[in-house]
Design a protein around this motif. Structure first.
Motif, PDB file in Angstrom:
ATOM      1  N   ALA A   1       0.835  -1.201   0.000  1.00  0.00           N
ATOM      2  CA  ALA A   1       0.000   0.000   0.000  1.00  0.00           C
ATOM      3  C   ALA A   1       0.872   1.254   0.000  1.00  0.00           C
ATOM      4  O   ALA A   1       0.556   2.243  -0.667  1.00  0.00           O
ATOM      5  N   GLU A   2       1.997   1.218   0.717  1.00  0.00           N
ATOM      6  CA  GLU A   2       2.906   2.373   0.731  1.00  0.00           C
ATOM      7  C   GLU A   2       3.467   2.651  -0.653  1.00  0.00           C
ATOM      8  O   GLU A   2       3.623   3.814  -1.048  1.00  0.00           O
ATOM      9  N   PHE A   3       3.790   1.589  -1.381  1.00  0.00           N
ATOM     10  CA  PHE A   3       4.291   1.789  -2.745  1.00  0.00           C
ATOM     11  C   PHE A   3       3.274   2.541  -3.585  1.00  0.00           C
ATOM     12  O   PHE A   3       3.601   3.486  -4.292  1.00  0.00           O
ATOM     13  N   VAL A   4       2.009   2.110  -3.469  1.00  0.00           N
ATOM     14  CA  VAL A   4       0.971   2.783  -4.240  1.00  0.00           C
ATOM     15  C   VAL A   4       0.827   4.227  -3.780  1.00  0.00           C
ATOM     16  O   VAL A   4       0.740   5.156  -4.583  1.00  0.00           O
ATOM     17  N   ALA A   5       0.828   4.420  -2.448  1.00  0.00           N
ATOM     18  CA  ALA A   5       0.628   5.761  -1.910  1.00  0.00           C
ATOM     19  C   ALA A   5       1.792   6.678  -2.275  1.00  0.00           C
ATOM     20  O   ALA A   5       1.611   7.887  -2.450  1.00  0.00           O
ATOM     21  N   SER A   6       3.018   6.113  -2.389  1.00  0.00           N
ATOM     22  CA  SER A   6       4.191   6.933  -2.697  1.00  0.00           C
ATOM     23  C   SER A   6       4.013   7.670  -4.006  1.00  0.00           C
ATOM     24  O   SER A   6       4.424   8.826  -4.152  1.00  0.00           O
ATOM     25  N   SER A   7       3.374   7.001  -4.968  1.00  0.00           N
ATOM     26  CA  SER A   7       3.192   7.647  -6.260  1.00  0.00           C
ATOM     27  C   SER A   7       2.274   8.855  -6.116  1.00  0.00           C
ATOM     28  O   SER A   7       2.282   9.743  -6.940  1.00  0.00           O
ATOM     29  N   GLY A   8       1.479   8.892  -5.037  1.00  0.00           N
ATOM     30  CA  GLY A   8       0.632  10.051  -4.787  1.00  0.00           C
ATOM     31  C   GLY A   8       1.320  11.061  -3.875  1.00  0.00           C
ATOM     32  O   GLY A   8       0.687  11.980  -3.381  1.00  0.00           O
ATOM     33  N   GLY A   9       2.599  10.827  -3.570  1.00  0.00           N
ATOM     34  CA  GLY A   9       3.339  11.829  -2.818  1.00  0.00           C
ATOM     35  C   GLY A   9       3.457  11.517  -1.340  1.00  0.00           C
ATOM     36  O   GLY A   9       4.165  12.201  -0.607  1.00  0.00           O
ATOM     37  N   PHE A  10       2.808  10.426  -0.871  1.00  0.00           N
ATOM     38  CA  PHE A  10       2.920  10.091   0.545  1.00  0.00           C
ATOM     39  C   PHE A  10       4.046   9.078   0.696  1.00  0.00           C
ATOM     40  O   PHE A  10       3.973   7.998   0.138  1.00  0.00           O
TER      41      PHE A  10
ATOM     42  N   ALA B   1       8.693   1.818   2.143  1.00  0.00           N
ATOM     43  CA  ALA B   1       8.540   1.748   0.686  1.00  0.00           C
ATOM     44  C   ALA B   1       8.979   3.061   0.051  1.00  0.00           C
ATOM     45  O   ALA B   1       9.610   3.071  -1.014  1.00  0.00           O
ATOM     46  N   GLY B   2       8.662   4.170   0.736  1.00  0.00           N
ATOM     47  CA  GLY B   2       9.085   5.492   0.249  1.00  0.00           C
ATOM     48  C   GLY B   2      10.599   5.573   0.145  1.00  0.00           C
ATOM     49  O   GLY B   2      11.142   6.050  -0.858  1.00  0.00           O
ATOM     50  N   ARG B   3      11.304   5.039   1.183  1.00  0.00           N
ATOM     51  CA  ARG B   3      12.773   5.072   1.164  1.00  0.00           C
ATOM     52  C   ARG B   3      13.314   4.218   0.011  1.00  0.00           C
ATOM     53  O   ARG B   3      14.271   4.588  -0.660  1.00  0.00           O
ATOM     54  N   ILE B   4      12.669   3.067  -0.202  1.00  0.00           N
ATOM     55  CA  ILE B   4      13.158   2.167  -1.250  1.00  0.00           C
ATOM     56  C   ILE B   4      13.011   2.813  -2.625  1.00  0.00           C
ATOM     57  O   ILE B   4      13.953   2.853  -3.428  1.00  0.00           O
ATOM     58  N   LEU B   5      11.855   3.410  -2.876  1.00  0.00           N
ATOM     59  CA  LEU B   5      11.626   4.070  -4.166  1.00  0.00           C
ATOM     60  C   LEU B   5      12.591   5.239  -4.353  1.00  0.00           C
ATOM     61  O   LEU B   5      13.228   5.382  -5.402  1.00  0.00           O
ATOM     62  N   GLU B   6      12.710   6.042  -3.313  1.00  0.00           N
ATOM     63  CA  GLU B   6      13.576   7.212  -3.337  1.00  0.00           C
ATOM     64  C   GLU B   6      15.016   6.799  -3.668  1.00  0.00           C
ATOM     65  O   GLU B   6      15.656   7.378  -4.555  1.00  0.00           O
ATOM     66  N   ALA B   7      15.495   5.741  -2.947  1.00  0.00           N
ATOM     67  CA  ALA B   7      16.857   5.271  -3.192  1.00  0.00           C
ATOM     68  C   ALA B   7      16.996   4.765  -4.621  1.00  0.00           C
ATOM     69  O   ALA B   7      18.039   4.932  -5.254  1.00  0.00           O
ATOM     70  N   GLY B   8      15.932   4.156  -5.136  1.00  0.00           N
ATOM     71  CA  GLY B   8      15.965   3.658  -6.508  1.00  0.00           C
ATOM     72  C   GLY B   8      16.116   4.798  -7.505  1.00  0.00           C
ATOM     73  O   GLY B   8      16.958   4.733  -8.410  1.00  0.00           O
ATOM     74  N   TYR B   9      15.313   5.862  -7.310  1.00  0.00           N
ATOM     75  CA  TYR B   9      15.399   7.000  -8.225  1.00  0.00           C
ATOM     76  C   TYR B   9      16.810   7.583  -8.232  1.00  0.00           C
ATOM     77  O   TYR B   9      17.332   7.978  -9.257  1.00  0.00           O
ATOM     78  N   ARG B  10      17.421   7.648  -7.036  1.00  0.00           N
ATOM     79  CA  ARG B  10      18.735   8.306  -6.932  1.00  0.00           C
ATOM     80  C   ARG B  10      19.885   7.331  -7.131  1.00  0.00           C
ATOM     81  O   ARG B  10      21.034   7.693  -6.901  1.00  0.00           O
ATOM     82  N   LEU B  11      19.560   6.099  -7.501  1.00  0.00           N
ATOM     83  CA  LEU B  11      20.568   5.053  -7.673  1.00  0.00           C
ATOM     84  C   LEU B  11      21.431   4.865  -6.430  1.00  0.00           C
ATOM     85  O   LEU B  11      22.615   4.563  -6.519  1.00  0.00           O
ATOM     86  N   GLU B  12      20.818   5.088  -5.242  1.00  0.00           N
ATOM     87  CA  GLU B  12      21.547   4.834  -3.996  1.00  0.00           C
ATOM     88  C   GLU B  12      21.280   3.386  -3.580  1.00  0.00           C
ATOM     89  O   GLU B  12      20.539   3.121  -2.648  1.00  0.00           O
ATOM     90  N   ILE B  13      21.902   2.476  -4.327  1.00  0.00           N
ATOM     91  CA  ILE B  13      21.569   1.060  -4.137  1.00  0.00           C
ATOM     92  C   ILE B  13      21.910   0.546  -2.733  1.00  0.00           C
ATOM     93  O   ILE B  13      21.117  -0.200  -2.153  1.00  0.00           O
TER      94      ILE B  13
END
Ligand SMILES: Nc1ncnc2c1ncn2[C@@H]1O[C@H](COP(=O)(O)OP(=O)(O)OP(=O)(O)O)[C@@H](O)[C@H]1O
Ligand SMILES: [Mg+2]
Lengths: 254, 246
Positions: free
Chosen positions: A192-201, A206-218
């Motif tokens: 649910a967090e993954f879905v919500a992240s796309s809406g800015g929450f 999940a938010g940290r994982i997506l964020e790290a992915g965007y910034r290539l901070e593997i």
């Protein structure tokens, strides 16, 4: 379990980590492809405040969803045990909710429930409640028939039969369902967090994982994943201990 | 005490458990129902308990009133105790279901527990009791409400020989003292001869009462070694042989 058996998973894990670190270092694998364990620990250390706060947010959703799933599963199971009409009415819808992927309905729920935390809890509850419901329902249906006869013979009313016989007899089933629900609640919360992240929450892991992915901070991504895995194992083990403690206290453990 | 006339029970799947059973149970008797597996003994007991109803025939209670809750004690083949409750709570259960709290019935519960030789085990959970002790708790539970009729369905079948003999001794002593009416189901000829004041032999399914053996065994110090006991078991064995199809 012997001490060797107890130590085996830890030793296995340490050997695996050592091989992983050795391979990554000797083959010069870049950290943005596959970081070694030391790089992951270092990334965690640099960013531990933000990661731990996110973990807490995810765990809060998980805990709330687990409580909600336990209550919802128990109440629905009781209703199904009390009346055949209720059973017929509830069962197919419970299965529908169970087979619908939560990713598919999460966007709708996030729109309908316009408080983010509550929306996440609703999604995670939908994922987690089914094992509680089906296990408790099975337990309520598995009352030993001879004990039921004994209650009848002594003129027990429905309330007495429920509270003195059927509910306690269903307790081990309920607890087994709860243990499964604990890990499912975590899975549901993260999805649910993954879905919500796309809406800015993006308060949760999940938010940290997506964020790290965007910034290539593997390495940071791996650190978040590791936290998630540890949280899952801990929830499972804690509910297992809770189950054993309750059953021992209750004298129902075989 | 009660009379069964032309009683028959046929299940929906067509199985006829028993047919056309006439029997009378008098107050103070120890009636043993002896018959092969599947001849409907358990079904017959459930019928006497009011847990099942006959398809044909009638069951008439002498004083005209069907039994009220607590009038009938039932002991199953397994002890069927509540695993989460102590021995004392298990024995208290029938009184509790009748709305009587533990504190107001403590003396009855404790006395019944002591009567069955369980003093000191009041707080033990079933899981920590041996098979024989669990059965004692089960019998205490059946007796605590002072039933008019005690129904027992192969209660000792799962116990070892030593435990079984001790429980038979104690049950017999209890019955001689209190003269509670008992209907007792068993497969065992020896158990039958030892306990019964009257024996009803049933045929294989569909069960019928094939023979009735009154057995006024004298009450010597040791029934098991008394010659009358040996001749009674021989008589029961012969009756069974005559009744069973080859
Ligand atoms: N609810 C039921 N529906 C259908 N058949 C049944 C039912 N209950 C019992 N029977 C059948 O009726 C017959 C008599 O059963 P019952 O349990 O009374 O026998 P029993 O004499 O007590 O046997 P045992 O000595 O093995 O306990 C058996 O063949 C059994 O399979
Ligand atoms: Mg039987």
């Amino acid at each position: 379990m012997t001490s060797v058996e107890r130590a085996a998973p830890i030793a296995f894990g340490l050997i695996g980590l050592g091989l992983w670190q050795g391979a990554v270092s000797s083959l010069h694998v870049p950290v943005y492809v596959l970081p070694g364990p030391t790089a992951i620990v270092a990334a965690f250390w640099i960013d531990h405040t933000s990661l731990l706060i996110s973990l807490l947010s995810t765990l809060a959703v998980t805990a709330a969803a687990l409580v909600a799933a336990a209550l919802l599963g128990m109440i629905l199971a009781l209703a199904m045990a009390a009346s055949r009409v209720a059973r017929a009415a509830i069962q197919p819808w419970a299965v529908v909710l169970q087979v619908t992927p939560v990713v598919a309905i999460a966007p709708l729920i996030i729109i309908w429930v316009n408080q983010q935390f509550a929306a996440l809890v609703v999604c995670a509850t939908i994922v987690a409640f089914f094992p509680v419901l089906s296990n408790t329902a099975a337990g309520l249906a598995a009352t030993p028939p001879e004990l039921a006869d004994l209650f009848r013979l002594n003129g027990a009313n429905r309330r007495q039969t429920l509270f003195l016989l059927r509910l306690p007899a269903a307790l081990p089933y309920f607890l087994a369902g709860l243990r499964i629900a604990g890990t499912l609640a975590l899975v549901g919360a993260v999805v649910a967090e993954f879905v919500a992240s796309s809406g800015g929450f993006a308060a949760g892991l999940a938010g940290r994982i997506l964020e790290a992915g965007y910034r290539l901070e593997i390495p940071r991504m791996f650190a978040a994943l590791t936290l998630l895995a540890l949280a899952g194992i801990t929830i499972y083990a804690a509910l297992g201990s809770f189950e054993r403690a309750v059953l021992r206290r209750f004298g129902a453990a075989s | 005490m009660l009379r069964l006339t032309g009683a028959g029970r046929r299940f929906v799947n067509g199985t006829i458990a028993f047919a056309d059973i006439d029997m009378r149970i008098d107050a103070g008797e120890f009636v043993v129902l002896l018959g092969p597996s599947g001849c409907g003994k358990s079904t017959l007991l459930r019928l006497l308990a009011g847990l099942d109803v006959p398809d044909t025939g009638t069951i008439v209670w002498n004083d005209g009133t069907p039994p009220a809750p607590g009038d009938i004690g039932f002991v199953f083949q397994d002890a069927t105790l509540l695993p989460w409750a102590s021995a004392e709570q298990n024995v208290h259960l029938p009184l509790r279901l009748a709305g009587k709290s533990f504190s107001e019935t403590r003396n009855e519960v404790r006395a019944t527990i002591a009567q069955l030789g369980l003093a000191g085990f009041e707080d033990a959970k079933p899981a920590s009791l041996s098979g024989g002790m669990k059965m004692r708790v089960s019998i205490a539970r059946a007796l605590v409400s002072r039933p008019r009729l005690l129904l027992m369905d192969e209660p000792f079948a799962a116990l070892d020989e030593f435990t079984r003999h001790r429980l038979q001794d104690d049950l017999h002593a209890l019955w001689r003292e209190a003269r509670t009416t008992v209907v007792f189901v068993t497969h065992s000829i020896y158990e039958t001869a030892y306990l019964a004041s009257r024996i009803l032999v049933m045929t294989p399914r569909p069960g019928r009462i094939a023979a009735e053996i009154p057995c006024p065994l004298p009450d010597p110090a040791d029934r098991r070694t008394d010659p009358a006991y040996a001749s009674l078991t021989a008589q029961v064995t012969e009756t069974l042989r005559a009744v069973m199809p080859a």
